[in-house]
Design an enzyme around this catalytic site. Structure first.
Site, mmCIF file in Angstrom:
data_model
loop_
_atom_site.group_PDB
_atom_site.id
_atom_site.type_symbol
_atom_site.label_atom_id
_atom_site.label_comp_id
_atom_site.label_asym_id
_atom_site.label_seq_id
_atom_site.Cartn_x
_atom_site.Cartn_y
_atom_site.Cartn_z
ATOM 1 N N HIS A 55 0.975 -1.064 0.584
ATOM 2 C CA HIS A 55 -0.357 0.073 -0.663
ATOM 3 C C HIS A 55 0.873 0.886 -0.485
ATOM 4 C CE1 HIS A 55 -3.882 -2.103 0.251
ATOM 5 N NE2 HIS A 55 -2.550 -2.611 1.663
ATOM 6 N N ASN A 127 -10.011 -2.875 2.580
ATOM 7 C CA ASN A 127 -10.213 -2.251 0.774
ATOM 8 C C ASN A 127 -11.227 -2.441 -0.027
ATOM 9 O OD1 ASN A 127 -7.535 -3.205 1.045
ATOM 10 N ND2 ASN A 127 -7.816 -5.471 1.515
ATOM 11 N N TYR A 337 0.357 -3.743 12.343
ATOM 12 C CA TYR A 337 0.504 -2.053 12.112
ATOM 13 C C TYR A 337 1.636 -1.380 13.017
ATOM 14 C CZ TYR A 337 -2.702 -3.036 8.258
ATOM 15 O OH TYR A 337 -3.112 -4.305 7.065
#
Ligand code: HEM
Length: 504
Positions: A55, A127, A337
């Protein structure tokens, strides 16, 4: 003296000359004491930060979420109570391409939303598809290595993509979507957005239910064909970013209708397949969309690096009333993350204005690189303490969750209810004839350079999903239908064995 604003160095002292290096004599070498020059060069060398591992190419915008319907029976989250209006920041992205990649590639699009709620930040990192390729966190790094550059050639490789996607049959539904007419959205504004995972809600009575998040575009779905996308990429690699920016500048604010699907804990126990498997969807006929509100984007960032590149999202950021689920893929993301951002932006990444909560933050985290605020001044650095500051808040405790079964490495394929092809087959049958044709053509084009053994593996999967799908792909790819039929009778391990590289 001119009237222009004054140039200073990094600590505010005036700079006398920004054009001519200090040299020893008019034609002599530069001297070390041109410290302004050294400062400029040293700063420049450090301006690039690591790109997101995936991404990497993205665009952002600010907006609001307005709650129009009452779902307080499911969740006590203040951000989701009727009438609530919450500021947010969204970052849209492609997945496989690097920071400089073209926007209009065949790929899923990421959508990461940061809601600055009055109970702290809630990040929904989803998404534009309702499902995902894989379901075990072990496979995530491999998925990205398969779709990113080949270690030998340094080029992207359709062979690697399709080898990986077809060895793991759970990829089938997502691969069908990516190869379909929806594989290249014409704009971020013209695609739906999904949280994908099963999350949980709990209400004021601490009753839990399971939920999925959906945002349906109010602009209508619009996609590009391969030919249109190739043309646009040749002319404007930043097409989707420009489209979003321009729409907001001309006040054509894009909107999405937010809805949720709800499953009770009892329904989940009786559901016909694992409701926590991200490669499965919940049918709308069984779990209808329940409208919640409207998401609108209405302000462009002022500075791309500060706000878009430094934006950092994590599914681990939830607020009271919203929780996780046993989805093993989601569980893996809860670690990944924050870890990535501590590497990419540093341990204090949440002090960066775009990431900073709008409410007071009192977390005891101290020090660390780039601690640029007051570092909590003289407040106690430890807990518990006798000053009674910053005590935990048991009233937001989630309800307990019953689990069953022994700890083990379970393979979902051993679950008798598991069917990796059901959803892809259902999607094929939903498609109009023109969409079927586009799906077949896109797949054949995408697999043009792929070896025949892998084409057969995919053909067998198509056949298992729907005979028509299998027959159409087999014919278009120039394969033998008898061989595809024979392969489709093998179990998963047998099919992989029969389609290894050595069998081609
Ligand atoms: C175990 C599975 C997954 C792992 C380990 C993972 C990990 C990551 C990492 C490390 C990043 C880069 C973060 C950064 O440097 O700021 C990222 C970005 C992203 N991921 Fe995932 N991911 C997973 C699955 C998913 C799924 C299922 C979705 C969608 C539902 C998703 C959506 C995104 C999005 C939208 C971004 C870009 C965020 C941004 O705009 O900054 N990922 N992921």
């Amino acid at each position: 003296m001119n009237e222009f604003k004054k140039l200073t160095n990094e600590v505010g002292a005036p700079v006398a000359d920004n054009d001519n290096a200090i040299t020893a004599g008019p034609r002599g070498p530069v001297v070390m004491q041109d410290v302004w020059l050294m400062e400029k060069m040293a700063h420049f060398n450090r301006e690039v930060i690591p790109e997101r591992r995936m991404h990497a190419k993205g665009w952002g915008a600010y907006g609001t979420l307005t709650i129009t319907h009452d779902i307080s029976r499911f969740t006590k989250a203040k951000v989701l109570q009727p009438g609530a209006v919450t500021e947010l920041f969204v970052r849209f992205s492609t997945v496989a391409g690097e920071r400089g990649a073209a926007d209009c590639e065949r790929d899923i699009r990421g959508v990461a939303i940061k809601f600055y709620t009055e109970e702290g930040n809630w990040d929904l990192v989803g998404n534009n598809t309702p499902t995902f390729f894989i379901r075990d966190v072990h496979h995530f790094a491999d998925l990205n290595r398969a779709v990113k550059r080949d270690p030998h050639t340094g080029r992207r490789s359709a062979q690697n993509n399709w080898d990986f996607w077809t060895i793991l049959p759970e990829c089938f539904h997502q691969v069908t979507i990516v190869m379909s007419d929806r594989g290249i959205p014409a704009s971020f504004r013209t695609m739906h957005l999904f949280g994908e995972h099963t999350f949980s809600f709990y209400n004021v009575k601490n009753e839990r239910c399971w939920c999925k998040f959906h945002f349906r575009t109010q602009q209508g779905i619009k996609n590009f064909t391969n030919e249109e996308a190739a043309k646009i990429n040749g002319m404007d690699r930043e097409y989707m970013g420009r489209d979003l920016y321009d729409a907001i500048e001309r006040k054509d604010f894009p909107k999405w209708t937010m809805s949720v699907q709800i499953m009770t804990e009892e329904q989940a126990k009786k559901h016909h397949e694992n409701p926590f498997d991200i490669t499965k969807i919940w049918r709308h006929s069984e779990y209808p969309l329940i409208e919640v509100g409207v998401l609108e984007l209405n302000r462009n960032p002022e500075n791309y690096f500060a706000e878009v590149e430094q934006a950092a999202f994590t599914p681990a950021h939830v607020v009271p009333g919203i929780g996780f689920s046993p989805d093993r893929f989601l569980q893996g993301r809860l670690f990944s993350y924050g870890d990535a951002q501590r590497y990419r932006l540093g341990v204090n990444y949440n002090l960066i204005p775009v990431n900073r909560a709008k409410v007071e933050v009192s977390d005891y985290h101290r020090d660390g690189a780039m601690r640029v605020d007051g570092n909590y001044g003289a407040a106690p650095a430890y807990a518990p303490n006798s000053d009674g500051v910053w005590t935990a808040q048991p009233d937001v405790m989630e309800p307990p969750l019953d689990l069953d079964g022994a700890m083990y490495r379970y393979d979902p394929k051993d679950d008798p209810t598991d069917d990796c092809f059901r959803a892809g087959g259902a999607l094929w049958r939903l498609m109009a004839e023109a969409q079927k044709q586009v799906l077949i053509e896109n797949t054949v084009a995408d697999m043009a350079s792929v070896t025949e053994n892998i084409k057969y593996r995919h053909a067998a999967h198509c056949y298992l999903a729907d005979r028509g799908y299998g027959e159409r792909f087999t014919k278009a790819a120039g394969l033998s239908l008898n061989k595809v039929k024979a392969l489709s009778k093998l179990n998963h391990a047998g099919l992989v064995q029969a389609t290894l590289a050595s069998s081609k």
